[in-house]
Design a protein around this motif. Structure first.
Motif, PDB file in Angstrom:
ATOM      1  N   SER A 583       0.833  -1.207   0.000  1.00  0.00           N
ATOM      2  CA  SER A 583       0.000   0.000   0.000  1.00  0.00           C
ATOM      3  C   SER A 583       0.864   1.252   0.000  1.00  0.00           C
ATOM      4  O   SER A 583       1.904   1.303   0.669  1.00  0.00           O
ATOM      5  N   LYS A 584       0.422   2.249  -0.730  1.00  0.00           N
ATOM      6  CA  LYS A 584       1.037   3.570  -0.680  1.00  0.00           C
ATOM      7  C   LYS A 584       0.114   4.590  -0.022  1.00  0.00           C
ATOM      8  O   LYS A 584       0.530   5.705   0.286  1.00  0.00           O
ATOM      9  N   VAL A 585      -1.145   4.200   0.186  1.00  0.00           N
ATOM     10  CA  VAL A 585      -2.150   5.065   0.799  1.00  0.00           C
ATOM     11  C   VAL A 585      -2.891   4.254   1.846  1.00  0.00           C
ATOM     12  O   VAL A 585      -3.165   3.062   1.645  1.00  0.00           O
ATOM     13  N   ASN A 621     -14.037  16.949   0.213  1.00  0.00           N
ATOM     14  CA  ASN A 621     -13.150  17.234   1.334  1.00  0.00           C
ATOM     15  C   ASN A 621     -13.089  16.091   2.339  1.00  0.00           C
ATOM     16  O   ASN A 621     -12.174  16.019   3.139  1.00  0.00           O
ATOM     17  N   PHE A 622     -14.078  15.196   2.332  1.00  0.00           N
ATOM     18  CA  PHE A 622     -14.017  14.065   3.256  1.00  0.00           C
ATOM     19  C   PHE A 622     -12.885  13.112   2.889  1.00  0.00           C
ATOM     20  O   PHE A 622     -12.496  12.265   3.676  1.00  0.00           O
ATOM     21  N   ILE A 623     -12.338  13.227   1.661  1.00  0.00           N
ATOM     22  CA  ILE A 623     -11.190  12.427   1.261  1.00  0.00           C
ATOM     23  C   ILE A 623      -9.897  13.217   1.410  1.00  0.00           C
ATOM     24  O   ILE A 623      -8.922  12.754   2.001  1.00  0.00           O
ATOM     25  N   THR A 624      -9.863  14.425   0.862  1.00  0.00           N
ATOM     26  CA  THR A 624      -8.608  15.184   0.844  1.00  0.00           C
ATOM     27  C   THR A 624      -8.235  15.738   2.206  1.00  0.00           C
ATOM     28  O   THR A 624      -7.055  15.983   2.465  1.00  0.00           O
ATOM     29  N   GLN A 625      -9.190  15.956   3.091  1.00  0.00           N
ATOM     30  CA  GLN A 625      -8.864  16.493   4.412  1.00  0.00           C
ATOM     31  C   GLN A 625      -8.727  15.353   5.418  1.00  0.00           C
ATOM     32  O   GLN A 625      -9.380  15.316   6.463  1.00  0.00           O
ATOM     33  N   THR A 626      -7.845  14.436   5.078  1.00  0.00           N
ATOM     34  CA  THR A 626      -7.480  13.324   5.946  1.00  0.00           C
ATOM     35  C   THR A 626      -5.966  13.190   5.949  1.00  0.00           C
ATOM     36  O   THR A 626      -5.279  13.726   5.081  1.00  0.00           O
ATOM     37  N   GLY A 627      -5.431  12.455   6.927  1.00  0.00           N
ATOM     38  CA  GLY A 627      -3.979  12.349   7.030  1.00  0.00           C
ATOM     39  C   GLY A 627      -3.524  11.059   7.663  1.00  0.00           C
ATOM     40  O   GLY A 627      -4.327  10.194   8.038  1.00  0.00           O
ATOM     41  N   LEU A 659       2.338  11.522   6.021  1.00  0.00           N
ATOM     42  CA  LEU A 659       3.752  11.139   6.117  1.00  0.00           C
ATOM     43  C   LEU A 659       4.410  11.101   4.737  1.00  0.00           C
ATOM     44  O   LEU A 659       5.606  11.362   4.618  1.00  0.00           O
ATOM     45  N   ARG A 660       3.637  10.772   3.724  1.00  0.00           N
ATOM     46  CA  ARG A 660       4.132  10.810   2.354  1.00  0.00           C
ATOM     47  C   ARG A 660       3.696  12.128   1.703  1.00  0.00           C
ATOM     48  O   ARG A 660       2.783  12.802   2.183  1.00  0.00           O
ATOM     49  N   ARG A 661       4.342  12.473   0.611  1.00  0.00           N
ATOM     50  CA  ARG A 661       3.959  13.674  -0.133  1.00  0.00           C
ATOM     51  C   ARG A 661       2.943  13.292  -1.201  1.00  0.00           C
ATOM     52  O   ARG A 661       3.195  12.420  -2.025  1.00  0.00           O
ATOM     53  N   TYR A 662       1.774  13.961  -1.164  1.00  0.00           N
ATOM     54  CA  TYR A 662       0.734  13.748  -2.161  1.00  0.00           C
ATOM     55  C   TYR A 662       0.456  15.076  -2.862  1.00  0.00           C
ATOM     56  O   TYR A 662       0.205  16.100  -2.206  1.00  0.00           O
ATOM     57  N   ASP A 663       0.478  15.055  -4.187  1.00  0.00           N
ATOM     58  CA  ASP A 663       0.235  16.276  -4.954  1.00  0.00           C
ATOM     59  C   ASP A 663      -1.166  16.820  -4.699  1.00  0.00           C
ATOM     60  O   ASP A 663      -1.405  18.026  -4.844  1.00  0.00           O
TER      61      ASP A 663
END
Length: 738
Positions: A583-585, A621-627, A659-663
């Motif tokens: 997994s990368k995500v 935003n329920f996807i992109t505003q996660t970490g 922890l990883r860089r996501y564009d």
């Protein structure tokens, strides 16, 4: 302007109540004084003496203060007129009458404090009372003069029972020469000896058989002690040996009036009975028997009685067991609010608390939910429909091989198997989840610790339908390539294992949980050459599986001393998860979000972070505003207001990071510098309705520092430039935030 009016109205109401509280003194009789402050302090030589517990001996407490400052309940009471109208009666009931200084109660308090110090070994203790009266208010100061503490000089024992004397010969007493004298230490020794004997058959022994003879050596500040264990007293034989009893028979009886049969298997009855036929009576075994029967869901009530057998030293034990009705059905409607989308849900639950006549609990719940979704364009349907079916089977013991019967009996344990099917139909997609798991929970007796072990937890997530609009705009749009979105809308298999630990002593609560997924599957795939998909992921049953490790820590501590009426609670929540291997995500269910009623309360749920990332499309935003990492730091001052109302003021700080860089999440990756610069801060106040069984909570949070607007000073520092429409968040929740 709106915020100015709000604070103006709050200040007006608060000022009116404060003025009313101050006006109380004008209506007092000439020789009466309002008790303003009460303090208990030790003189300079003995500042190491804790006065917190000694405050409980003060007979008169001052009127309660909100947040330890404002006497609002007194002000409410003072607003009532002298007649008995409904309004005045209501104000008096909601408020608090003035506490008037009473010199007699003050003198009695001095005596109580002096006695408390003497019980701690300060036999020459004195207590002085100082009062300061001004403008119809009185302050009372109790100054403690403990003087030199007394210690135990010599300690002897006088055991007037030859058999007990032999039993105690190898026991090390808790009292010894040189320790500080205190009645608490004396009572502890009595209680420990009593327990020691009661656990060795002495059914009729109690601590009143143990007394002390004491002589004081005032010159050397010592107390010489002799502990006396008296013989058994009977009218016909004044001094005899104490009798040790053994259990002859154990008889189980039904406590149900309409049914003489106990609907529990015989081995279940024996397994939960710690008293044994042919063995000595034990008070500890008796209490363990009560505890184990009490935790069985099938048992409603247990009573254990003993009947001495004539002319013997044996007891017949009768265990009366009243069982619950095995089956119940419940229906529960509820309202829902997901990021501002309102809806309704209902659940129907069937529960059987004695499925196999071993107090196994089986439950089946069917739940349905509906929400009307706003703000979506380009979709035919604007509704969210969910239905699920969940079953649980819980065993009140360890179901695990190679465990000895002794371990099973010493630990209060539960083994549970779960099965869940969940169906979600949204305008953008349809999602199905099938999960199964085997879990253990256990708690050692008389400990504040508890443990949880998830032996295996399987989750299969599949997407039977995705709308063309959603697929074209987000999943297959080359100009908006989003690896986080794509990964979380593919079929996925999760096989995880986890371990959790919890400690709670009421002042300090600590929880931690660690889990990992995919390692066994990855090892098997590598050994046997498993196939991969186009993204380089191994598959099982033609489905990619998740691989990650995750750890969470949660700490809550009351910073005020025990006995303090209010609470100052500190909370730290930290979690981190790292995807690797296959997994990368992280799977969406394992990702962190920030904001909401239990996080940084200046933000609505899932609207903060990650890092300095600012959402550009509210539809996803329920996807992109996660970490992958979360940090919450909270400080909350809680106070009792009146009736069932409690209040709180709070300050929150925290955020999430990747922890990883996501564009797709610029500014969201964690660095040492961003850990400080990306901390969001908020403050606010709350109102709580405490109904004992549950708490309704209303919190108003305001942003203070917003990391998403670093280049815009007004938006970056809402504390200095507040805007209600932009910075205010309202939260409604059940239960305390931490």
């Amino acid at each position: 302007m709106k915020m100015f009016r709000l604070w103006r109205n709050v200040s007006l109401v608060t000022g009116t109540l404060l003025i009313s509280a101050c006006s109380v003194t004008r209506d007092l009789p000439e020789d009466a004084y309002l008790l303003n402050h009460v303090k208990v302090v030790a003189d300079g030589k003995y500042k190491d003496i804790s006065t917190t517990q000694l405050k409980d001996y003060v007979r008169q407490k001052t009127n309660s203060r909100w947040f330890s400052t404002f006497r609002i309940p007194l002000g409410v009471y003072s607003m009532a007129g002298r007649d008995s109208s409904w309004l005045n009666r209501t104000l008096r009931a909601m408020g608090e009458p003035p506490v008037l200084y009473d010199s007699i109660q003050a003198r009695l308090t001095c005596e109580d404090l002096k006695l408390a110090l003497q019980n701690k070994g300060y036999l020459d203790a004195q207590v002085e009372l100082f009062t300061h009266k001004k403008k119809k208010k009185a302050d009372a100061y109790y100054v403690l003069h403990p003087n030199t503490p007394h210690h135990i000089g010599t300690f002897d024992v006088d055991i007037r029972d030859s058999v007990i004397s032999k039993l105690l010969i190898d026991r090390k007493p808790t009292l010894h020469t040189g320790m500080q004298f205190s009645t608490e230490a004396l009572n502890t020794e009595r209680s420990q000896i009593t327990s020691f004997l009661q656990n060795r058959g002495y059914f009729r022994f109690h601590k009143e058989f143990i007394t002390y003879r004491a002589s004081r050596d005032a010159e050397h500040h010592r107390v010489n002690l002799t502990m006396v264990l008296h013989p058994y007293q009977r009218p016909d034989m004044p001094d005899t040996l104490h009798s040790s009893y053994s259990i002859r028979n154990i008889i189980y009886q039904s406590g149900n009036a309409a049914d003489s049969v106990i609907h529990l298997r015989s081995h279940v009855l024996r397994e939960n009975t710690f008293l044994k036929e042919g063995e000595p009576y034990s008070a500890e075994a008796l209490q363990n028997t009560y505890n184990h029967f009490g935790r069985l869901g099938a048992v409603r009530y247990t009573n254990i009685s003993f009947e001495p057998v004539a002319d013997t030293r044996q007891l017949d034990t009768r265990i009366l067991i009243q069982t619950n009705k095995p089956s119940t059905v419940s229906f529960q409607p509820e309202g829902t609010n997901t990021a501002g989308d309102f809806g309704a849900a209902a659940s129907l639950t069937y529960q059987n608390k004695n499925l196999f006549r071993g107090s196994e609990t089986f439950s089946m719940q069917i739940r349905g939910a509906y929400e009307a979704i706003r703000g979506l364009e380009g979709y035919r349907n604007q509704d969210f429909i969910e239905y699920s079916a969940e079953s649980r089977l819980s065993f009140p013991r360890f179901i695990f091989p190679f465990l000895s019967s002794d371990v099973r009996r010493r630990i209060i344990a539960t083994s549970e198997v779960t099965l869940l099917f969940d169906s979600q139909d949204r305008p953008e997609f349809h999602r199905r989840v099938l999960s199964a798991g085997w879990h253990y929970q256990w708690k050692p007796q008389h400990h504040n610790d508890s443990y949880r072990f998830d032996l295996v937890d399987l989750n299969y997530v599949f997407m039977p339908w995705i709308s063309e609009t959603f697929r074209n705009e987000y999943l297959e749009n080359t100009s908006n390539s989003n690896v986080i979105l794509r990964y979380n809308y593919e079929d996925l298999f999760i096989m995880r294992m986890g371990f959790g630990y919890t400690y709670n002593n009421r002042r300090l609560a600590f929880k931690t949980h660690v889990e990992t997924a995919g390692n066994l599957l990855n090892l098997t795939s590598g050994m046997f050459g498993g196939s991969k998909n186009e993204y380089g992921q191994y598959r099982v049953f033609d489905i990619a599986y998740a691989q990650y490790v995750k750890a969470d820590i949660d700490l809550t501590k009351n910073l005020l001393a025990a006995g303090f009426r209010d609470q100052l609670v500190f909370h730290l929540g930290w979690g981190i998860a790292y995807p690797y291997g296959n997994s990368k995500v992280l799977p969406f269910e394992k990702r962190y979000f920030s904001g909401g009623a239990n996080s940084v309360r200046g933000w609505s749920v899932r609207s903060l972070g990650p890092g300095s990332y600012k959402d550009k499309d509210g539809r996803i935003n329920f996807i992109t505003q996660t970490g992958d990492m979360k940090l919450d730091i909270n400080l909350e001052y809680r106070t009792r207001l009146f009736w069932k109302f409690n209040g709180a003021i709070f300050a929150d700080a925290g955020n999430i990071w990747t922890l990883r860089r996501y564009d797709e999440q610029p500014g969201g990756q964690l660095t040492l510098r961003s850990l400080v610069n990306d901390m969001a801060v908020s403050y606010g106040m709350g109102l709580r309705l405490n109904f004992d069984y549950f708490i309704l909570r209303f919190d108003l949070g305001m942003k203070a520092i917003n990391p998403a607007y670093r280049t815009e000073e007004e938006a970056h520092y809402p504390l200095i430039h507040p805007d209600l429409s932009r910075d205010l968040a309202f939260h409604f929740a059940v239960g305390l935030p931490f």
